[in-house]
Write a protein that holds these residues in place. Structure first.
Motif, PDB file in Angstrom:
ATOM      1  N   LYS A 290       0.842  -1.199   0.000  1.00 51.06           N
ATOM      2  CA  LYS A 290       0.000   0.000   0.000  1.00 51.06           C
ATOM      3  C   LYS A 290       0.877   1.249   0.000  1.00 51.06           C
ATOM      4  CE  LYS A 290      -2.476   0.953   3.688  1.00 51.06           C
ATOM      5  NZ  LYS A 290      -3.557   0.955   4.688  1.00 51.06           N
ATOM      6  N   LEU A 291       0.581   2.155  -0.910  1.00 50.74           N
ATOM      7  CA  LEU A 291       1.273   3.444  -0.936  1.00 50.74           C
ATOM      8  C   LEU A 291       0.701   4.303   0.194  1.00 50.74           C
ATOM      9  CD1 LEU A 291       3.174   5.471  -2.432  1.00 50.74           C
ATOM     10  CD2 LEU A 291       1.160   6.194  -3.711  1.00 50.74           C
ATOM     11  N   ILE A 292       1.542   4.608   1.197  1.00 45.89           N
ATOM     12  CA  ILE A 292       1.033   5.385   2.328  1.00 45.89           C
ATOM     13  C   ILE A 292       1.490   6.843   2.310  1.00 45.89           C
ATOM     14  CG2 ILE A 292       0.687   3.382   3.825  1.00 45.89           C
ATOM     15  CD1 ILE A 292       3.307   4.112   5.251  1.00 45.89           C
ATOM     16  N   HIS A 293       2.504   7.148   1.504  1.00 49.17           N
ATOM     17  CA  HIS A 293       2.965   8.538   1.415  1.00 49.17           C
ATOM     18  C   HIS A 293       3.820   8.692   0.161  1.00 49.17           C
ATOM     19  CE1 HIS A 293       4.115  12.527   2.803  1.00 49.17           C
ATOM     20  NE2 HIS A 293       5.360  12.229   2.478  1.00 49.17           N
ATOM     21  N   SER A 294       3.725   9.861  -0.458  1.00 50.58           N
ATOM     22  CA  SER A 294       4.635  10.180  -1.561  1.00 50.58           C
ATOM     23  C   SER A 294       4.793  11.684  -1.641  1.00 50.58           C
ATOM     24  CB  SER A 294       4.121   9.632  -2.895  1.00 50.58           C
ATOM     25  OG  SER A 294       2.948  10.302  -3.296  1.00 50.58           O
ATOM     26  N   GLU A 295       5.953  12.097  -2.050  1.00 51.41           N
ATOM     27  CA  GLU A 295       6.246  13.501  -2.325  1.00 51.41           C
ATOM     28  C   GLU A 295       7.402  13.522  -3.308  1.00 51.41           C
ATOM     29  OE1 GLU A 295       8.830  15.320   1.185  1.00 51.41           O
ATOM     30  OE2 GLU A 295       7.024  14.378   1.989  1.00 51.41           O
ATOM     31  N   PRO A 296       7.693  14.667  -3.922  1.00 51.66           N
ATOM     32  CA  PRO A 296       8.766  14.696  -4.917  1.00 51.66           C
ATOM     33  C   PRO A 296      10.067  14.117  -4.352  1.00 51.66           C
ATOM     34  CG  PRO A 296       7.561  16.744  -4.983  1.00 51.66           C
ATOM     35  CD  PRO A 296       7.032  15.977  -3.802  1.00 51.66           C
ATOM     36  N   GLY A 297      10.539  13.067  -5.004  1.00 49.17           N
ATOM     37  CA  GLY A 297      11.809  12.470  -4.594  1.00 49.17           C
ATOM     38  C   GLY A 297      11.703  11.145  -3.867  1.00 49.17           C
ATOM     39  N   PHE A 298      10.526  10.826  -3.289  1.00 52.38           N
ATOM     40  CA  PHE A 298      10.418   9.530  -2.634  1.00 52.38           C
ATOM     41  C   PHE A 298       8.967   9.106  -2.442  1.00 52.38           C
ATOM     42  CE2 PHE A 298      10.170  12.265   1.091  1.00 52.38           C
ATOM     43  CZ  PHE A 298       9.261  11.616   1.934  1.00 52.38           C
TER      44      PHE A 298
ATOM     45  N   ALA B 217      13.081   7.956  -5.343  1.00 56.79           N
ATOM     46  CA  ALA B 217      12.618   7.650  -6.699  1.00 56.79           C
ATOM     47  C   ALA B 217      12.688   8.894  -7.581  1.00 56.79           C
ATOM     48  CB  ALA B 217      11.180   7.137  -6.652  1.00 56.79           C
ATOM     49  N   PRO B 218      12.836   8.689  -8.907  1.00 58.25           N
ATOM     50  CA  PRO B 218      12.807   9.835  -9.819  1.00 58.25           C
ATOM     51  C   PRO B 218      11.412  10.460  -9.827  1.00 58.25           C
ATOM     52  CG  PRO B 218      13.042   7.781 -11.053  1.00 58.25           C
ATOM     53  CD  PRO B 218      13.069   7.426  -9.608  1.00 58.25           C
ATOM     54  N   LEU B 219      11.337  11.728 -10.191  1.00 52.58           N
ATOM     55  CA  LEU B 219      10.052  12.428 -10.230  1.00 52.58           C
ATOM     56  C   LEU B 219       9.060  11.744 -11.169  1.00 52.58           C
ATOM     57  CD1 LEU B 219      11.302  16.140 -10.332  1.00 52.58           C
ATOM     58  CD2 LEU B 219      10.478  14.849  -8.353  1.00 52.58           C
ATOM     59  N   SER B 220       9.577  11.159 -12.256  1.00 57.31           N
ATOM     60  CA  SER B 220       8.700  10.473 -13.209  1.00 57.31           C
ATOM     61  C   SER B 220       8.012   9.282 -12.556  1.00 57.31           C
ATOM     62  CB  SER B 220       9.500  10.022 -14.431  1.00 57.31           C
ATOM     63  OG  SER B 220      10.617   9.238 -14.029  1.00 57.31           O
ATOM     64  N   THR B 221       8.714   8.560 -11.708  1.00 60.48           N
ATOM     65  CA  THR B 221       8.129   7.411 -11.007  1.00 60.48           C
ATOM     66  C   THR B 221       7.092   7.875  -9.994  1.00 60.48           C
ATOM     67  OG1 THR B 221      10.022   5.933 -11.300  1.00 60.48           O
ATOM     68  CG2 THR B 221       8.629   5.525  -9.383  1.00 60.48           C
ATOM     69  N   VAL B 222       7.452   8.862  -9.181  1.00 61.35           N
ATOM     70  CA  VAL B 222       6.530   9.357  -8.160  1.00 61.35           C
ATOM     71  C   VAL B 222       5.251   9.890  -8.812  1.00 61.35           C
ATOM     72  CG1 VAL B 222       6.207  11.052  -6.312  1.00 61.35           C
ATOM     73  CG2 VAL B 222       8.374   9.849  -6.515  1.00 61.35           C
ATOM     74  N   GLY B 223       5.388  10.567  -9.945  1.00 60.72           N
ATOM     75  CA  GLY B 223       4.241  11.125 -10.645  1.00 60.72           C
ATOM     76  C   GLY B 223       3.301  10.084 -11.227  1.00 60.72           C
ATOM     77  N   MET B 224       3.799   8.876 -11.472  1.00 57.17           N
ATOM     78  CA  MET B 224       2.987   7.817 -12.074  1.00 57.17           C
ATOM     79  C   MET B 224       2.382   6.861 -11.042  1.00 57.17           C
ATOM     80  SD  MET B 224       2.959   8.274 -15.347  1.00 57.17           S
ATOM     81  CE  MET B 224       2.527   6.699 -16.045  1.00 57.17           C
ATOM     82  N   LEU B 225       2.694   7.062  -9.776  1.00 62.50           N
ATOM     83  CA  LEU B 225       2.157   6.175  -8.735  1.00 62.50           C
ATOM     84  C   LEU B 225       0.659   6.390  -8.570  1.00 62.50           C
ATOM     85  CD1 LEU B 225       4.968   6.452  -6.028  1.00 62.50           C
ATOM     86  CD2 LEU B 225       4.387   4.429  -7.372  1.00 62.50           C
TER      87      LEU B 225
ATOM     88  N   GLN C 278      -2.981   6.704  -6.373  1.00 58.30           N
ATOM     89  CA  GLN C 278      -3.271   7.558  -5.224  1.00 58.30           C
ATOM     90  C   GLN C 278      -2.974   6.816  -3.923  1.00 58.30           C
ATOM     91  OE1 GLN C 278      -7.369   8.670  -5.225  1.00 58.30           O
ATOM     92  NE2 GLN C 278      -8.089   6.644  -5.808  1.00 58.30           N
ATOM     93  N   ARG C 279      -2.788   7.585  -2.863  1.00 61.55           N
ATOM     94  CA  ARG C 279      -2.481   6.999  -1.559  1.00 61.55           C
ATOM     95  C   ARG C 279      -3.550   6.000  -1.152  1.00 61.55           C
ATOM     96  NH1 ARG C 279      -0.616  12.335   1.816  1.00 61.55           N
ATOM     97  NH2 ARG C 279       1.106  12.820   0.436  1.00 61.55           N
ATOM     98  N   GLY C 280      -3.093   4.920  -0.521  1.00 59.30           N
ATOM     99  CA  GLY C 280      -4.006   3.871  -0.090  1.00 59.30           C
ATOM    100  C   GLY C 280      -4.155   2.763  -1.115  1.00 59.30           C
TER     101      GLY C 280
END
Length: 198
Positions: A8-16, A30-38, A40-42
């Motif tokens: 489960k994705l519990i948190h994300s922000e630019p860089g991780f 993580a690269p910004l491209s990866t974080v941007g493609m994740l 939504q939380r939960g």
């Protein structure tokens, strides 16, 4: 070695991003491209990972695809390129675009990333030229770049676009596929429309 994380994705922000697996939250740089493609939380997320163990700490890096992970490992194998610089490059360039920039000798495309100067960019191109050949998807684009450079009008248009600040590989990709009989101005206008749409 941690090969991947699914949870489960519990948190994300630019860089991780933080993925919870079995009640433990794993922070993945993580690269910004990866974080941007994740998602939504939960939601459930999958990241392919690279574990870095150094004297000053342990870091976990996460990527959406194995190709991004392979590129990260190749980039960090270059002398003078650390994880931060590799993440910066992968935030700006997809694996295919990186392979194209390296194969065509376009160091300028790499200098757009934070922390990448011209010397490091040239070293990356030099050291990875043979190693990135496995990305077969970039080969058609490389052929297009060669065709653009062989056409006189397209060559002039490419010079004009690089003078405007675009890298040679960006300019060549924008010009690829345009009517070879078109005038230089027409080619530049069409290429600028393509570049603006990216």
């Amino acid at each position: 070695m941690i090969y991947s994380l699914r949870g489960k994705l519990i948190h994300s922000e630019p860089g991780f991003a933080v993925i919870e697996c079995g009640g433990v939250g794993y922070k993945c740089m993580a690269p910004l491209s990866t974080v941007g493609m994740l998602p939504q939380r939960g939601s459930e997320a999958l990241l392919y990972t690279h574990l870095s163990v150094r004297d000053d700490g342990i870091d976990l890096f996460g990527f959406l695809t194995m190709r991004e992970l392979e590129c990260f490992r190749l980039l960090t194998s270059v002398n003078g390129v650390g994880a931060k610089v590799a993440l910066s490059i992968l935030s700006d360039l997809t694996p295919d675009r990186l392979a194209l920039a390296v194969a065509s000798g376009d160091a300028k495309a790499l200098t757009r990333s934070a922390g990448v100067g011209s010397k490091i960019a040239q070293r990356i191109v030099l050291e990875l030229k043979d190693k990135l050949g496995g990305f077969a998807e970039a080969l058609p684009a490389l052929e297009q770049v060669s065709q653009v450079r062989s056409n006189a009008n397209a060559g002039e248009a490419m010079e004009a676009l690089t003078a405007l600040g675009y890298s040679p590989s960006e300019a060549a990709l924008a010009l690829a596929g345009l009517d070879e009989t078109a005038g230089v101005e027409e080619m530049i206008k069409a290429a600028l429309r393509t570049l603006a749409g990216r």
